[in-house]
Design a protein around this motif. Sequence first.
Motif, PDB file in Angstrom:
ATOM      1  N   TYR A   1      15.849   3.152 -12.006  1.00 18.13           N
ATOM      2  CA  TYR A   1      15.930   3.256 -10.558  1.00 18.13           C
ATOM      3  C   TYR A   1      14.553   3.046  -9.961  1.00 18.13           C
ATOM      4  O   TYR A   1      14.388   2.359  -8.994  1.00 18.13           O
TER       5      TYR A   1
ATOM      6  N   ASP B   1      13.330  -0.476  -9.574  1.00 11.45           N
ATOM      7  CA  ASP B   1      14.080  -1.270  -8.603  1.00 11.45           C
ATOM      8  C   ASP B   1      15.244  -2.030  -9.210  1.00 11.45           C
ATOM      9  O   ASP B   1      15.648  -3.051  -8.692  1.00 11.45           O
ATOM     10  N   ASP B   2      15.784  -1.557 -10.312  1.00  9.52           N
ATOM     11  CA  ASP B   2      16.990  -2.146 -10.889  1.00  9.52           C
ATOM     12  C   ASP B   2      18.172  -1.358 -10.336  1.00  9.52           C
ATOM     13  O   ASP B   2      18.664  -0.418 -10.965  1.00  9.52           O
ATOM     14  N   GLN B   3      18.600  -1.741  -9.144  1.00  9.41           N
ATOM     15  CA  GLN B   3      19.629  -0.987  -8.440  1.00  9.41           C
ATOM     16  C   GLN B   3      20.977  -1.018  -9.159  1.00  9.41           C
ATOM     17  O   GLN B   3      21.734  -0.050  -9.108  1.00  9.41           O
ATOM     18  N   GLU B   4      21.276  -2.116  -9.818  1.00  8.07           N
ATOM     19  CA  GLU B   4      22.535  -2.213 -10.567  1.00  8.07           C
ATOM     20  C   GLU B   4      22.556  -1.189 -11.705  1.00  8.07           C
ATOM     21  O   GLU B   4      23.548  -0.480 -11.899  1.00  8.07           O
ATOM     22  N   GLU B   5      21.458  -1.093 -12.435  1.00  8.18           N
ATOM     23  CA  GLU B   5      21.361  -0.129 -13.531  1.00  8.18           C
ATOM     24  C   GLU B   5      21.358   1.302 -12.989  1.00  8.18           C
ATOM     25  O   GLU B   5      21.986   2.197 -13.564  1.00  8.18           O
TER      26      GLU B   5
ATOM     27  N   ARG C   1      20.616  -1.335  -1.334  1.00 10.71           N
ATOM     28  CA  ARG C   1      21.327  -2.607  -1.505  1.00 10.71           C
ATOM     29  C   ARG C   1      21.901  -3.122  -0.179  1.00 10.71           C
ATOM     30  O   ARG C   1      22.496  -4.190  -0.140  1.00 10.71           O
TER      31      ARG C   1
END
Length: 123
Positions: free
Chosen positions: A1, A4-8, A48
């Motif tokens: 998080y 900045d890996d919002q999907e993960e 997002r």
Amino acid sequence: YMADDQEEALRCHTEALHIFNLRKNTPDYSDANVALTLSDIGNVHRKRGNYIDAASFYMKSVQTYRLSGMNDEHPRVHAVLMCLAQVKGFVTEVKEEPVEIEPQQECPSSTEAEEYEHSPLSP
């Protein structure tokens, strides 16, 4: 998080929420932990640009914090209410021309709310 890996981040927080729900009737279950996870999911949706989803998760978070006995003045609840107020500015009815609204400040992270909660000046 934080990378900045919002999907993960969304995947991890959703998995944590699922685990909390599986453990609902156990002694170590905590509504406050569920509420924190719901607000984290709201933060991911906000980042997002999914403001309706963010608002929904923030509202669920506040409701769950209240179920755990925290009132709106509690630093964690207050932080989520601030985030909710910000995203509600993005959730407007579509008129002839869309209006761009920029947030005035970032929502406090869970860690920042927790740090405030433990600071000497907090109630």
